[in-house]
Design a protein around this motif. Structure first.
Motif, mmCIF file in Angstrom:
data_model
loop_
_atom_site.group_PDB
_atom_site.id
_atom_site.type_symbol
_atom_site.label_atom_id
_atom_site.label_comp_id
_atom_site.label_asym_id
_atom_site.label_seq_id
_atom_site.Cartn_x
_atom_site.Cartn_y
_atom_site.Cartn_z
ATOM 1 N N PRO B 294 0.819 -1.132 -0.035
ATOM 2 C CA PRO B 294 0.030 0.106 -0.039
ATOM 3 C C PRO B 294 0.752 1.213 -0.034
ATOM 4 O O PRO B 294 2.082 1.400 0.458
ATOM 5 C CB PRO B 294 -0.787 -0.047 1.422
ATOM 6 C CG PRO B 294 -0.648 -1.627 1.780
ATOM 7 C CD PRO B 294 0.605 -1.987 0.938
ATOM 8 N N ARG B 295 0.359 2.173 -0.658
ATOM 9 C CA ARG B 295 1.121 3.452 -0.823
ATOM 10 C C ARG B 295 1.422 4.237 0.479
ATOM 11 O O ARG B 295 2.483 4.845 0.579
ATOM 12 C CB ARG B 295 0.059 4.335 -1.500
ATOM 13 C CG ARG B 295 0.778 5.864 -2.084
ATOM 14 C CD ARG B 295 -0.093 6.665 -2.745
ATOM 15 N NE ARG B 295 -0.384 5.941 -4.152
ATOM 16 C CZ ARG B 295 -1.311 6.345 -5.155
ATOM 17 N NH1 ARG B 295 -1.872 7.528 -4.817
ATOM 18 N NH2 ARG B 295 -1.261 5.860 -6.289
ATOM 19 N N ARG B 296 0.830 4.081 1.418
ATOM 20 C CA ARG B 296 1.050 5.009 2.743
ATOM 21 C C ARG B 296 2.367 4.331 3.366
ATOM 22 O O ARG B 296 3.154 5.247 4.191
ATOM 23 C CB ARG B 296 0.031 4.864 3.914
ATOM 24 C CG ARG B 296 -0.163 3.257 4.144
ATOM 25 C CD ARG B 296 -1.210 3.208 5.292
ATOM 26 N NE ARG B 296 -1.591 2.002 5.914
ATOM 27 C CZ ARG B 296 -2.287 1.117 5.215
ATOM 28 N NH1 ARG B 296 -3.010 1.561 4.291
ATOM 29 N NH2 ARG B 296 -2.547 -0.154 6.032
ATOM 30 N N ARG B 297 2.952 3.421 2.889
ATOM 31 C CA ARG B 297 4.475 3.111 3.583
ATOM 32 C C ARG B 297 5.458 3.825 2.949
ATOM 33 O O ARG B 297 6.523 3.787 3.198
ATOM 34 C CB ARG B 297 4.748 1.627 3.171
ATOM 35 C CG ARG B 297 3.829 0.889 4.470
ATOM 36 C CD ARG B 297 3.799 -0.770 4.085
ATOM 37 N NE ARG B 297 5.508 -0.938 4.029
ATOM 38 C CZ ARG B 297 5.944 -2.325 3.892
ATOM 39 N NH1 ARG B 297 5.009 -3.222 3.691
ATOM 40 N NH2 ARG B 297 7.318 -2.437 3.946
ATOM 41 N N TRP B 298 5.017 4.574 1.614
ATOM 42 C CA TRP B 298 5.933 5.282 0.911
ATOM 43 C C TRP B 298 5.775 6.783 1.493
ATOM 44 O O TRP B 298 4.710 7.216 1.585
ATOM 45 C CB TRP B 298 5.895 4.869 -0.490
ATOM 46 C CG TRP B 298 6.099 3.547 -0.753
ATOM 47 C CD1 TRP B 298 5.049 2.542 -1.096
ATOM 48 C CD2 TRP B 298 7.484 3.044 -1.060
ATOM 49 N NE1 TRP B 298 5.609 1.438 -1.209
ATOM 50 C CE2 TRP B 298 7.008 1.466 -1.616
ATOM 51 C CE3 TRP B 298 8.640 3.272 -1.333
ATOM 52 C CZ2 TRP B 298 8.152 0.622 -1.963
ATOM 53 C CZ3 TRP B 298 9.615 2.635 -1.785
ATOM 54 C CH2 TRP B 298 9.207 0.974 -1.912
ATOM 55 N N GLU B 299 7.034 7.428 1.028
ATOM 56 C CA GLU B 299 7.019 8.953 1.269
ATOM 57 C C GLU B 299 7.329 9.693 0.102
ATOM 58 O O GLU B 299 7.869 9.282 -0.751
ATOM 59 C CB GLU B 299 7.799 9.399 2.497
ATOM 60 C CG GLU B 299 7.361 8.736 3.846
ATOM 61 C CD GLU B 299 8.087 9.208 4.851
ATOM 62 O OE1 GLU B 299 7.896 10.298 5.525
ATOM 63 O OE2 GLU B 299 9.439 8.491 5.257
ATOM 64 N N ASN B 300 6.975 10.958 -0.111
ATOM 65 C CA ASN B 300 7.318 11.807 -1.120
ATOM 66 C C ASN B 300 6.938 11.052 -2.529
ATOM 67 O O ASN B 300 7.613 10.845 -3.344
ATOM 68 C CB ASN B 300 8.620 12.098 -1.293
ATOM 69 C CG ASN B 300 8.994 13.144 -0.188
ATOM 70 O OD1 ASN B 300 8.239 13.856 0.558
ATOM 71 N ND2 ASN B 300 10.413 13.110 0.303
ATOM 72 N N VAL B 301 5.454 10.515 -2.659
ATOM 73 C CA VAL B 301 5.223 9.643 -3.851
ATOM 74 C C VAL B 301 4.801 10.829 -4.950
ATOM 75 O O VAL B 301 3.961 11.623 -4.665
ATOM 76 C CB VAL B 301 4.017 8.930 -3.386
ATOM 77 C CG1 VAL B 301 3.548 8.127 -4.867
ATOM 78 C CG2 VAL B 301 4.549 7.798 -2.505
ATOM 79 N N LEU B 302 5.425 10.610 -6.031
ATOM 80 C CA LEU B 302 5.078 11.563 -7.234
ATOM 81 C C LEU B 302 4.792 10.846 -8.469
ATOM 82 O O LEU B 302 5.462 9.743 -8.785
ATOM 83 C CB LEU B 302 6.448 12.345 -7.481
ATOM 84 C CG LEU B 302 6.947 13.108 -6.171
ATOM 85 C CD1 LEU B 302 8.415 13.797 -6.807
ATOM 86 C CD2 LEU B 302 6.040 14.243 -5.817
ATOM 87 N N PRO B 303 3.801 11.144 -8.774
ATOM 88 C CA PRO B 303 3.369 10.636 -10.182
ATOM 89 C C PRO B 303 4.170 11.254 -11.449
ATOM 90 O O PRO B 303 4.266 12.356 -11.567
ATOM 91 C CB PRO B 303 1.801 10.934 -10.460
ATOM 92 C CG PRO B 303 1.565 12.003 -9.557
ATOM 93 C CD PRO B 303 2.726 12.181 -8.574
ATOM 94 N N GLY B 304 4.377 10.409 -12.571
ATOM 95 C CA GLY B 304 4.986 11.040 -13.806
ATOM 96 C C GLY B 304 5.014 10.286 -14.740
ATOM 97 O O GLY B 304 4.214 9.024 -14.890
ATOM 98 N N ARG B 305 5.696 10.520 -15.895
ATOM 99 C CA ARG B 305 5.504 9.933 -16.925
ATOM 100 C C ARG B 305 6.962 9.685 -17.402
ATOM 101 O O ARG B 305 7.886 10.456 -17.161
ATOM 102 C CB ARG B 305 4.959 10.532 -18.314
ATOM 103 C CG ARG B 305 4.671 10.082 -19.688
ATOM 104 C CD ARG B 305 3.921 10.694 -20.282
ATOM 105 N NE ARG B 305 4.239 11.974 -20.656
ATOM 106 C CZ ARG B 305 5.322 12.559 -21.431
ATOM 107 N NH1 ARG B 305 5.910 11.481 -22.116
ATOM 108 N NH2 ARG B 305 5.714 13.743 -21.620
ATOM 109 N N VAL B 306 7.445 8.321 -18.007
ATOM 110 C CA VAL B 306 8.915 8.204 -18.386
ATOM 111 C C VAL B 306 9.209 8.998 -19.730
ATOM 112 O O VAL B 306 8.572 8.786 -20.654
ATOM 113 C CB VAL B 306 8.997 6.703 -18.392
ATOM 114 C CG1 VAL B 306 10.316 6.513 -18.910
ATOM 115 C CG2 VAL B 306 8.729 5.938 -17.035
#
Lengths: 230, 367
Positions: B294-306
């Motif tokens: 689950p996402r909450r274990r990660w920090e500074n999560v950013l969406p993007g495109r390669v």
């Protein structure tokens, strides 16, 4: 063959070398490695005899060191001799006239010694003298030798300055090239031909030697480089 | 004070302003791009370059003190120097090259001693070869033996690996690493190769346009550069401007504004509103697994495109445009295996995470 002229020519060549080579080594080494204001001026001054008509140099020498000049009187006071119409005067003229023939090839030869190699000699703690003998001289050797050959051959063939400063005194200032002129004037063509042939052979041999020295050095380097590979 | 201590200054012909020391047995790497003045520093220490101002002291002996008009000529400084192109005496054999550095010893001993040195750098049997008859690696070893034969007070290495091929270089690294354990003198290595410096040096000193910027252990300089300029020089590419918003809810952290995105970053303190530069090493940027935890274990999560993904050997370097914004570029490096598993390819949409403890914040203005 005028053997006394032959002896004068050989003696003149050797004396010229003896007096010209040590200062030329210093001057060419200095010009090759030092950057200083006025360096171009010094180089130009050294090169002047290349383009100056020999008679002009001879004229100024007569004016400068003649019997009645300050220098001429000083020379007489010290040695009792004269600087014009004498063998000593010929040597002086020859040294001046040959300066570029000695300095320029020597300078090229010293310039070809990589700076890093000279600096390595310094950081190895070699004295200036040892660095010269062990590193600089062996690396510049072909260029230095071709300078010596050129100067010697050029001295044998010099005519204008010799006639102006030395005149044509048998056994004293009559060199081979003067003797050839003298024989032609006297319609003694066989003698002129023999001496001319001799000078021709000497000149061709000298040029062949310098070309070979230059190419030999190059072949040596490229052969080593090939063998070195990587 | 033993070891080498140098403070060098000049304005012409090129500006120089550096101060460093190197302890006995320590390898100090002077690192910077070509033309940054590294080699000039080495030449000044060796005494090959006159210097307007400065002080150089080695093993308690003053080599240069412009204040008191002292200048010890190069040939009297006990320096062992390996030049960039080795500068071997081309007309002398390997043995004679080394023996020339032993002229302070009795003549009878020189060649025997030179032979011992050649043996030490694994050149036994090649004593009579001339430099042109040797490979690049062998020449480098002769140069090293020649430099060490004098038993110098300091060993100076000027880009000693730049003239050999890669395989030889790797072997020479190992040999030098082995040899340096036996050396008791300070060693100053000049290189433009960050990786080489990090591999061989105990400490590095970053030099740029003749100015010394920062000294420290390789790790310190890589992870905590003092300025954006140092960060760029040590090879960081994820380097961005930002602004401190204030302390984070987590102690020991601050919140940094990056063009509208709020990032948690490890930093002891920071004045709110202060302009900063921040960086994150390429290797620590995390690619969120598609069917991962689950996402909450990660920090500074950013969406993007390669934007691009380049495979180099068994690693993939990718450039992600965060929120599709070309000015918000994050580069990341991951194994080929991980990249394949997550179908990392140009044009794909991904989520990445920037671990706060790996983000390093620097005061801005140092670019």
């Amino acid at each position: 063959m005028d053997w006394s002229a032959f002896r004068v020519s050989i003696a003149l060549g050797l004396w010229t070398l003896l007096l010209l080579v040590p200062p030329s080594l210093l001057l060419s080494r200095w010009l090759a490695w030092r950057r200083f204001p006025g360096r171009a001026l010094v180089e130009a001054a050294v090169a002047v005899p290349l383009v100056l008509p020999p008679t002009v140099l001879g004229f100024y020498l007569l004016e400068g060191v003649g019997a009645d000049t300050t220098l001429g009187r000083a020379y007489r006071a010290v040695t009792g001799g004269e600087l014009v119409f004498s063998f000593e005067g010929l040597v002086l003229a020859s040294v001046l006239f040959n300066l570029p023939f000695a300095v320029q090839p020597m300078q090229r030869a010293f310039e070809a010694v990589p700076r890093g190699v000279r600096e390595a000699a310094v950081t190895c703690g070699l004295s200036a003298w040892r660095a010269f003998w062990r590193v600089e001289l062996p690396l510049a050797w072909p260029g230095l030798l071709s300078a010596v050959v050129l100067v010697f051959a050029h001295t044998l063939g010099e005519f204008g300055v010799v006639l102006m400063v030395g005149g044509n005194i048998p056994g004293e200032t009559r060199t081979l090239s003067i003797a050839i002129y003298d024989r032609v004037q006297a319609f003694d063509e066989p003698a002129a031909a023999r001496m001319s042939l001799f000078l021709l052979v000497v000149s061709v041999a000298a040029i062949a030697a310098t070309v070979r020295l230059g190419r030999g050095a190059w072949r040596d380097v490229s052969r080593r480089a090939r063998r070195g590979g990587s | 004070m033993s070891g080498l201590r140098a403070r060098l200054r000049q304005e012409r012909p090129m500006p120089l302003d550096v101060a460093f020391h190197c302890r006995p047995g320590e390898v100090l790497a002077l690192v910077g791009p070509s033309g940054s003045g590294k080699s000039s520093i080495l030449r000044a220490v060796a005494g090959l370059m006159p210097l307007a101002r400065g002080r150089i002291e080695c093993d308690g002996e003053v080599w240069l003190d412009s204040l008191h008009g002292r200048f010890l000529p190069a040939r009297r400084r006990r320096v062992g120097m390996v030049f960039q192109d080795y500068a071997l005496f081309p007309h002398l054999s390997a043995l004679d090259n080394v023996a020339e550095a032993l002229t302070d010893r009795p003549r009878a001993q020189r060649r025997a001693r030179a032979g011992e040195w050649l043996e030490r750098v694994h050149l036994k049997g090649l004593e009579r070869r001339r430099p042109a008859e040797m490979s690049g690696g062998q020449r480098q070893r002769v140069a090293l033996a020649r430099a060490l034969a004098r038993e110098p007070a300091v060993l100076l290495l000027d880009e000693p690996f730049s003239a050999v091929d890669r395989a030889t270089r790797e072997r020479l690294y190992l040999e030098l690493a082995e040899l340096r354990r036996e050396l008791a003198m300070p060693v100053v290595l000049v290189t433009h190769d960050m990786g080489e410096a990090a591999l061989l040096a105990d400490r590095m000193y970053i030099v740029h346009e003749g100015r010394g910027l920062q000294a420290g252990s390789p790790e310190e300089l890589l992870l905590r550069p003092a300025s954006a300029l140092v960060a760029r020089l040590v090879g960081h590419r994820n380097l961005h401007p930002g602004r401190i918003l204030g302390p984070s809810a987590t102690p020991g952290r601050v919140v940094v504004d990056w063009r509208g995105i709020h990032l948690e970053a490890a930093a002891a303190s920071g004045i709110p509103g202060q302009g900063v530069d921040w960086l994150i090493p390429e290797g620590v940027v995390q690619l969120m697994r598609r069917q991962g935890p689950p996402r909450r274990r990660w920090e500074n999560v950013l969406p993007g495109r390669v934007a691009e993904a380049v495979t180099l050997g068994d690693a993939v370097t990718a450039c992600v445009l965060v929120r599709d914004e070309p000015s918000r570029r994050i580069r990341m490096r991951l194994s080929l295996h991980a990249a394949r598993r997550n179908r990392l390819a140009a044009g794909e949409r991904v989520e990445i995470s920037l671990p706060p403890e790996a983000i390093h914040v620097m005061p801005s203005g140092g670019r």
